[in-house]
Design an enzyme around this catalytic site. Structure first.
Site, PDB file in Angstrom:
ATOM      1  CD  GLU A  95      11.506 -20.547  13.232  1.00  0.00           C
ATOM      2  OE1 GLU A  95      11.629 -21.538  12.766  1.00  0.00           O
ATOM      3  OE2 GLU A  95      10.699 -19.667  13.189  1.00  0.00           O
ATOM      4  CE  LYS A 119       9.786  -9.114  15.164  1.00  0.00           C
ATOM      5  NZ  LYS A 119       8.823  -8.664  16.240  1.00  0.00           N
TER       6      LYS A 119
HETATM    7  N1  HSE Z   1       9.629  -5.671  20.253  1.00  0.00           N
HETATM    8  C1  HSE Z   1       9.357  -6.938  19.328  1.00  0.00           C
HETATM    9  C2  HSE Z   1       7.588  -7.065  19.750  1.00  0.00           C
HETATM   10  C3  HSE Z   1       9.607  -8.073  20.082  1.00  0.00           C
HETATM   11  O1  HSE Z   1       6.984  -6.098  20.100  1.00  0.00           O
HETATM   12  O2  HSE Z   1       7.033  -7.950  18.942  1.00  0.00           O
HETATM   13  C4  HSE Z   1      10.912  -8.596  19.513  1.00  0.00           C
HETATM   14  O3  HSE Z   1      10.908  -8.579  18.071  1.00  0.00           O
END
Ligand code: HSE
Length: 430
Positions: free
Chosen positions: A129, A205
């Site tokens: 998650e 992601k």
């Molecule tokens: N570096 C990511 C961001 C956070 O700036 O959203 C970790 O996934």
């Protein structure tokens, strides 16, 4: 009462947050869920980090074997980041019969299929998650609550660093490099910011989220990617004047023609729910065939928000006897039948640097029309910055058209003789 032991690999920001939540809420979890979850070990070479959190010396391991052979450990939380040694450590834990909870998007994106296959083989759980959008519970929503839907599209602001930078550029009128420096000072951006600002983080992601949405592996290498480093403050301000907010969007669509996945900056019409997601906040806006539109909004990073996602997975794992895996065959590549659409459709903001004389606009519109592109709006920025060559900013917003048509039109305009040239192209979402 059922006892569950946890080991945390890495006591950085997220590992520390996870430890604080698990220990601070231990009694609450006992009373609420009837399970006693204790941190039995941590793997951390910087011993002072562990001692500062109040962890006993006897629980500080210095190698993964100590964790894997510890019979008190049932769940291993991997919060080290990067592919190695995180991958080897996660696989070692799985082979030793421990379930794994990870916040590591790069690992899940690139090697989730390998970890999942090992987890199935060893009858343990694999939870991630926290790998996408920090504290925003999007993975469980996709795996459980939205199961009844075919997800038609998802659109997200899934990188907080770039959202902070673009918000500062919009609200304070500062340049990309000034906003980046500010983000670095506040700890949002890393010293080497390329993973965030070039869109890699969002691509990892989106690979995970779109795989879950569209029930086939969507490799990150199939995702179109463009970062925010070329966004100029004048475009941010011109866009704002005509009713748009600039965002780094992650977009996934599943249509009859195929799957479309892309990460790039876009102008979002003010009034769209994503246009008001500012600062380092994240949001995912989904359309399901039954539920319609859903938006999840919150903190995508940070000690406690990401810790919240990890602890949610730990509790889920501790309170469910059966493990569930991806609702599709999790392989390295997409199903052979998956067709990726590269020539996607969008509206476009095109800023031209134009000579301020009769006939220039008509030259531009005739190229657009020859390429089947219909114009929705034209603005000449009277008080825009006139270049040294005396040219003025001319902005054309198109109706929905094809990416390839816009590329062809831009090439044709730039070849037209040089009196009017294209300075910027930014996709538009209404
Ligand atoms: N570096 C990511 C961001 C956070 O700036 O959203 C970790 O996934």
């Amino acid at each position: 009462m059922k006892k569950v032991g946890v080991a945390i690999l890495g006591l950085g920001v997220v590992g520390g947050g996870t430890y604080k939540i698990l220990t601070g809420h231990r009694d609450f979890y006992r009373k609420s869920y009837g399970v006693d979850i204790s941190v039995e070990a941590v793997l951390e070479l910087r011993k002072e980090r562990a001692l500062a959190l109040g962890i006993e010396e006897g629980k500080i391991a210095t190698n993964i074997e100590e964790i894997c052979s510890n019979p008190e450990v049932d769940i291993v939380v991997e919060v080290m980041g990067g592919v190695e040694p995180a991958k080897s450590f996660a696989l070692a834990a799985i082979s030793a019969g421990k379930s794994v909870v990870t916040s590591n998007k790069e690992l899940v994106c690139k090697f989730g299929h390998e970890l999942e296959s090992a987890a199935k083989h060893n009858h343990v759980g694999l939870f991630y998650e926290a790998s996408c959008v920090g504290g925003v519970p999007i993975i469980r929503a996709l795996l459980d609550n939205l199961q009844g839907n075919k997800v038609i599209s998802l659109m997200g602001i899934i990188n907080g660093t770039t959202n902070y930078i673009l918000t500062r550029m919009t609200q304070d009128g500062i340049s990309y490099s000034e906003a980046l420096k500010e983000a670095q000072k506040l700890g949002y951006a890393e010293a080497n910011p390329s993973s965030d600002v070039e869109g890699f983080d969002a691509t990892y992601k989106l690979s995970i989220l779109s795989s879950l949405c569209f029930h086939t592996k969507i490799p990150y290498t199939d995702i179109y990617r463009e970062g925010i480093t070329q966004i100029s403050p004048c475009d941010v301000q011109y866009g704002k004047r005509i009713g748009y907010a600039i965002k780094l969007l992650a977009i996934g669509k599943n249509t009859e023609k195929g799957v479309e996945v892309r990460v790039h900056p876009a102008f979002v019409k003010l009034g769209h729910p994503l246009a008001s997601v500012n600062d380092s906040f994240n949001a995912v806006y989904l359309t399901g065939d039954s539920v319609g539109e859903v938006m999840l909004y919150g903190r995508g990073a940070g000690e406690l928000p990401t810790g919240s996602a990890i602890v949610g997975d730990v509790i889920y794992c501790a309170t469910h006897s059966q493990h569930r895996y991806s609702p599709f065959e999790n392989t390295e590549k997409a199903k052979p039948s998956t067709k990726f659409i590269k020539n996607f459709e969008s509206a476009y903001y095109i800023r031209l640097s134009a000579e301020d004389k009769a006939g220039e606009l008509s030259k531009v519109t005739s190229v657009l029309s020859r390429n089947g592109i219909s114009v929705a709006q034209v603005v000449q920025e009277q008080d825009g910055i006139r270049g040294e060559d005396g040219k003025v900013p001319l902005i054309v917003v198109t109706h929905e058209t094809y990416e390839d048509s816009v590329r062809r039109a831009v090439e044709a305009i730039n070849k037209n003789g040089g009196s009017t040239t294209v300075a910027t192209v930014i996709r538009v979402v209404s």
